[in-house]
Write a protein that holds these residues in place. Structure first.
Motif, mmCIF file in Angstrom:
data_model
loop_
_atom_site.group_PDB
_atom_site.id
_atom_site.type_symbol
_atom_site.label_atom_id
_atom_site.label_comp_id
_atom_site.label_asym_id
_atom_site.label_seq_id
_atom_site.Cartn_x
_atom_site.Cartn_y
_atom_site.Cartn_z
ATOM 1 N N GLU A 96 0.827 -1.213 0.000
ATOM 2 C CA GLU A 96 0.000 0.000 0.000
ATOM 3 C C GLU A 96 0.860 1.263 0.000
ATOM 4 N N THR A 97 2.073 1.143 0.541
ATOM 5 C CA THR A 97 2.977 2.294 0.589
ATOM 6 C C THR A 97 3.666 2.537 -0.749
ATOM 7 N N CYS A 98 4.135 1.469 -1.391
ATOM 8 C CA CYS A 98 4.930 1.639 -2.612
ATOM 9 C C CYS A 98 4.184 1.281 -3.894
ATOM 10 N N ASP A 99 3.032 0.603 -3.770
ATOM 11 C CA ASP A 99 2.242 0.145 -4.915
ATOM 12 C C ASP A 99 3.062 -0.706 -5.876
ATOM 13 N N GLU A 100 3.882 -1.582 -5.299
ATOM 14 C CA GLU A 100 4.606 -2.581 -6.073
ATOM 15 C C GLU A 100 4.340 -3.953 -5.452
ATOM 16 N N THR A 101 4.732 -5.003 -6.143
ATOM 17 C CA THR A 101 4.481 -6.355 -5.660
ATOM 18 C C THR A 101 5.439 -6.696 -4.519
ATOM 19 N N ASP A 109 16.376 -25.807 1.567
ATOM 20 C CA ASP A 109 17.567 -26.319 0.905
ATOM 21 C C ASP A 109 18.196 -25.188 0.087
ATOM 22 N N THR A 110 18.193 -25.268 -1.253
ATOM 23 C CA THR A 110 18.759 -24.190 -2.068
ATOM 24 C C THR A 110 17.679 -23.457 -2.865
ATOM 25 N N ASP A 111 16.426 -23.647 -2.465
ATOM 26 C CA ASP A 111 15.306 -22.963 -3.107
ATOM 27 C C ASP A 111 14.644 -22.018 -2.124
ATOM 28 N N VAL A 112 13.862 -21.082 -2.661
ATOM 29 C CA VAL A 112 12.981 -20.278 -1.817
ATOM 30 C C VAL A 112 11.540 -20.655 -2.146
ATOM 31 N N ILE A 113 10.692 -20.575 -1.128
ATOM 32 C CA ILE A 113 9.257 -20.793 -1.297
ATOM 33 C C ILE A 113 8.554 -19.522 -0.848
ATOM 34 N N TYR A 114 7.729 -18.970 -1.729
ATOM 35 C CA TYR A 114 6.998 -17.749 -1.395
ATOM 36 C C TYR A 114 5.780 -18.112 -0.549
ATOM 37 N N ILE A 115 5.699 -17.532 0.640
ATOM 38 C CA ILE A 115 4.607 -17.864 1.552
ATOM 39 C C ILE A 115 3.575 -16.745 1.654
ATOM 40 N N ALA A 116 3.882 -15.573 1.103
ATOM 41 C CA ALA A 116 2.935 -14.457 1.113
ATOM 42 C C ALA A 116 3.228 -13.576 -0.091
ATOM 43 N N LYS A 117 2.169 -12.993 -0.642
ATOM 44 C CA LYS A 117 2.340 -12.116 -1.802
ATOM 45 C C LYS A 117 1.182 -11.132 -1.870
ATOM 46 N N VAL A 118 1.502 -9.873 -2.157
ATOM 47 C CA VAL A 118 0.496 -8.856 -2.414
ATOM 48 C C VAL A 118 0.885 -8.166 -3.716
ATOM 49 N N VAL A 233 9.802 -4.973 -8.938
ATOM 50 C CA VAL A 233 9.406 -3.844 -9.779
ATOM 51 C C VAL A 233 9.755 -4.134 -11.245
ATOM 52 N N PRO A 234 8.806 -3.942 -12.155
ATOM 53 C CA PRO A 234 9.146 -4.049 -13.580
ATOM 54 C C PRO A 234 10.229 -3.049 -13.950
ATOM 55 N N MET A 235 11.074 -3.422 -14.895
ATOM 56 C CA MET A 235 12.210 -2.580 -15.250
ATOM 57 C C MET A 235 11.780 -1.204 -15.743
ATOM 58 N N ILE A 236 10.575 -1.073 -16.282
ATOM 59 C CA ILE A 236 10.135 0.238 -16.770
ATOM 60 C C ILE A 236 9.937 1.230 -15.634
ATOM 61 N N ARG A 237 9.824 0.721 -14.380
ATOM 62 C CA ARG A 237 9.669 1.622 -13.230
ATOM 63 C C ARG A 237 10.889 1.574 -12.307
ATOM 64 N N TRP A 238 11.977 0.984 -12.766
ATOM 65 C CA TRP A 238 13.172 0.824 -11.932
ATOM 66 C C TRP A 238 14.196 1.894 -12.248
ATOM 67 N N SER A 239 14.875 2.395 -11.226
ATOM 68 C CA SER A 239 15.970 3.351 -11.396
ATOM 69 C C SER A 239 16.825 3.282 -10.146
ATOM 70 N N ASP A 240 17.993 3.912 -10.168
ATOM 71 C CA ASP A 240 18.847 3.912 -8.985
ATOM 72 C C ASP A 240 18.138 4.566 -7.801
ATOM 73 N N GLY A 241 17.444 5.668 -8.070
ATOM 74 C CA GLY A 241 16.722 6.337 -7.005
ATOM 75 C C GLY A 241 15.594 5.494 -6.457
ATOM 76 N N ARG A 242 14.894 4.808 -7.356
ATOM 77 C CA ARG A 242 13.803 3.933 -6.927
ATOM 78 C C ARG A 242 14.346 2.760 -6.122
ATOM 79 N N GLU A 243 15.496 2.237 -6.518
ATOM 80 C CA GLU A 243 16.107 1.133 -5.774
ATOM 81 C C GLU A 243 16.408 1.552 -4.338
ATOM 82 N N GLU A 244 16.955 2.727 -4.162
ATOM 83 C CA GLU A 244 17.282 3.214 -2.818
ATOM 84 C C GLU A 244 16.017 3.368 -1.970
ATOM 85 N N GLU A 245 14.978 3.919 -2.575
ATOM 86 C CA GLU A 245 13.707 4.110 -1.861
ATOM 87 C C GLU A 245 13.097 2.768 -1.468
#
Length: 267
Positions: A96-101, A109-118, A233-245
């Protein structure tokens, strides 16, 4: 919302002082920190001690530590915790704060399992699902979780036919999900070292060619890393500034989930 009861609020303020203290507290300590009248503080301490929320220290008149009742309440709270449910709740707040997934994942083991997603509300967003399993080294949550492991445990998990995948001598190639996935164990070792140093993990198009992610660690009451929270974040909305935020928001979200799991520390 009903009116707050001043006496109850003050009693809780007294108990919460112990969250910030490394040891017992005296009546003068409480008076100084809460700026309450001396008589009020003594009445609060006497009442809390009578109900076993505080325990007077033997041989040290006027000094208190947390009592057994607080342990009982904490244990009951821990019993009813559900990492997936708590993760979903915090993931929703972060989304709700960033409006991203936002995802919460655990390591198996050597995998990750996603247990929650919005999901994000944007038309262009990451397609994924809770319950999905991915190679940990290809994801930001996975890098964060792998970086939290001791070196010997990390080597054991990546052992292949008796050789150690995470050793400098190995010729083993790690599974790739995209052309940008890390496949060289030596490169992964260096990336995990950077992740430990930064305290956050970053992934650029390594599990999805159109997505970048940032992740932070989630800790339990004992301080162990038990999960990771990421923002994708999709690459079309990614930037160095966005990464920091987003890194800051991921840390805040992971810390909020850690607190819900009983962790007392702060980043």
């Amino acid at each position: 919302m009903g009116r707050l009861v001043p006496a109850v609020t003050r009693a809780l303020d007294v108990l919460e002082l112990f969250l910030e203290s490394e040891g017992p507290l005296s009546a003068p300590d409480v008076i100084r920190r809460l700026q309450l009248p001396r008589t009020t503080v003594h009445e609060l301490l006497t009442t809390l001690a009578a109900r076993a929320y505080l325990d007077p220290l033997p041989g040290q008149p006027g000094r208190y530590r947390l009592g057994v009742r607080t342990y009982q309440l904490g244990s009951r709270y821990a019993e009813q915790l559900d990492l997936a449910a708590e993760g979903q709740r915090v993931a929703r707040e972060v989304a709700e704060t960033c409006d991203e997934t936002v995802h919460v994942a655990v390591l198996e083991d050597t995998d990750v399992i996603y247990i929650a997603k919005v999901d994000s509300t944007h038309a262009v967003r990451m397609v994924s699902a809770a319950g999905r399993r991915l190679p940990a080294h290809c994801t930001s949550v996975g890098k964060m979780l792998l970086a939290s492991l001791p070196e010997d445990e990390l080597a054991r998990r990546f052992a292949d036919d008796g050789s150690t995948a995470m050793s400098a001598e190995t010729t083993l190639t790690l599974t790739a999900m995209t052309p940008d996935s890390i496949t060289d164990p030596a490169v992964l070792r260096a990336e995990l070292a950077r992740t430990r140093e930064r305290g956050v993990a970053v992934e650029h198009r390594e599990s999805n060619p159109d997505v970048s992610c940032v992740a932070a660690p989630v800790r339990d009451s004992a301080g162990r890393v038990v999960a990771a929270l990421s923002i994708s974040v999709p690459m079309i909305r990614w930037s160095d500034g966005r990464e920091e935020e987003l890194a800051r928001l991921a840390v805040e979200g992971a810390d909020a989930l850690s607190v819900r799991l009983g962790h007392r520390g702060r980043r």
